[in-house]
Design an enzyme around this catalytic site. Structure first.
Site, PDB file in Angstrom:
ATOM      1  N   HIS A   1       0.829  -1.209   0.000  1.00 42.02           N
ATOM      2  CA  HIS A   1       0.000   0.000   0.000  1.00 42.02           C
ATOM      3  C   HIS A   1       0.864   1.261   0.000  1.00 42.02           C
ATOM      4  O   HIS A   1       0.546   2.239  -0.677  1.00 42.02           O
ATOM      5  CB  HIS A   1      -0.938  -0.031   1.203  1.00 42.02           C
ATOM      6  CG  HIS A   1      -1.768   1.193   1.323  1.00 42.02           C
ATOM      7  ND1 HIS A   1      -2.672   1.561   0.345  1.00 42.02           N
ATOM      8  CD2 HIS A   1      -1.806   2.157   2.272  1.00 42.02           C
ATOM      9  CE1 HIS A   1      -3.248   2.700   0.707  1.00 42.02           C
ATOM     10  NE2 HIS A   1      -2.736   3.082   1.856  1.00 42.02           N
TER      11      HIS A   1
ATOM     12  N   LYS B   1     -11.066  14.100  -3.817  1.00 42.86           N
ATOM     13  CA  LYS B   1     -12.289  14.008  -3.002  1.00 42.86           C
ATOM     14  C   LYS B   1     -12.188  15.014  -1.872  1.00 42.86           C
ATOM     15  O   LYS B   1     -11.159  15.083  -1.208  1.00 42.86           O
ATOM     16  CB  LYS B   1     -12.387  12.617  -2.360  1.00 42.86           C
ATOM     17  CG  LYS B   1     -12.633  11.510  -3.322  1.00 42.86           C
ATOM     18  CD  LYS B   1     -12.709  10.182  -2.596  1.00 42.86           C
ATOM     19  CE  LYS B   1     -11.365   9.714  -2.075  1.00 42.86           C
ATOM     20  NZ  LYS B   1     -11.348   8.335  -1.586  1.00 42.86           N
TER      21      LYS B   1
END
Ligand code: R5P
Length: 310
Positions: free
Chosen positions: A127, A190
């Protein structure tokens, strides 16, 4: 060389062993009635170069514990070197203190794996690349990108393609795809303007009448991806597709993806697909077994792994 499969993804372990033209080492990974796990290796591993394959996918804690117990069993069996092969390294999203008095679980898991007996780790699309630094043993982080790029080249016309990062954190990954494929890049930003108010999606880049390919490392609840797909369609995208390395797909994620505007979502088999994944009409799994197998062979022969990605 010995290849040992724990329980999280037996088909992937078998495919890796087949690539290496080796049988899986006879071992039992089982449970006592209180669910404690027990591992027994039925072949001699003394002096061997041992690779233990286990993704810490759902149920994450059970699969992590299986890996730790298997590492301990092989270490006590006097293997000369042990590599924890973790196609999906869970807990990676907890890689920093996200608030006061919270853990850095990725570091804790790195410590556990090392203390249990791993001499090195082989994983894919961590990640965050910095997690390599949580280990004081060598870690090879493979990339699914070459497998995905080949698939994109075989299935899409280059002319109107655009790579899209579903959030600001994934820009580096999406940019690498865009560079390799020679396409444009768009980014979804976002923002939650106020607490309790739903997120607003701003798209940086022109996606009108383009074939959009979302690229990410993980699809978990599917929220990030499906919201991004909707925003792209609203902005006039011709079609939206996704390439995601790890299909965690928890809760109702598969039905969310199935009913989203995503025409297709390609994931790898780093995590064993459920029946729902196998029957979903817009989800396809492609195998990383040859890539993992090749990396294992190169580690065992002390050859370059990074040159796999040149
Ligand atoms: C976040 O930084 C990751 O790269 C993924 O975008 C995220 O984990 C996906 O989670 P979900 O599918 O639950 O939105």
């Amino acid at each position: 060389m010995k290849i040992i499969a724990c329980n999280s993804n037996r088909p992937l372990s078998e495919a890796i062993a087949a690539y290496l033209k080796l049988p899986l080492t006879e071992a039992s990974v089982r449970r006592f009635s209180d669910m404690e796990c027990f591992v027994e290796i039925h072949e001699n591993v003394r002096g061997e170069d041992v690779f233990i394959i286990q993704s810490t996918s759902y149920p994450a804690n059970d699969h992590l514990m299986e890996l730790l117990v298997a590492l301990d069993a092989v270490r006590r069996g006097s293997a000369s070197r042990i590599t924890a092969v973790m196609p999906y390294f869970g807990y990676a999203r907890q890689d920093r203190k996200s608030g006061p008095r919270t853990p850095i679980s990725a570091k804790l898991v790195a410590n556990l794996i090392t203390v249990a007996g791993a001499d090195r780790v082989l994983t894919m699309d961590l990640h965050a690349g910095q997690i390599q630094g949580f280990f004081d043993i060598p870690l090879d982080n493979l990339f699914a990108a070459p497998v995905f790029i080949r698939h994109i080249e075989e299935n899409f016309d280059h002319d109107d393609l655009i790579m899209v990062s579903p959030d600001v954190g994934g820009v580096v990954r999406a940019r690498a795809f865009a560079k390799r494929l020679g396409t444009d890049l768009a980014i979804i930003d976002k923002r939650r303007e106020r607490a309790g108010v739903s997120e607003v999606m701003h798209i940086i880049g022109d996606v009108k009448d383009r074939t959009c390919i979302l690229v990410d490392d993980i699809v978990d609840s599917g929220g990030t991806l499906c919201n991004a797909a909707e925003a792209l369609k609203e902005a006039g995208a011709k079609s939206v597709h996704a390439y995601i390395t790890h299909g965690v797909l928890s809760g109702g994620a598969v039905s969310r993806v199935s009913s989203s505007p995503l025409e297709s979502m390609v994931i790898t088999d780093s995590i064993l697909g459920t029946e729902a994944v196998r029957v979903a009409s817009n989800i396809q799994q492609i195998s990383i077994a040859p890539l993992m197998g090749e990396a294992i062979e190169r580690i065992s022969d002390a050859r370059s792994v990074s040159s796999l990605f040149d």
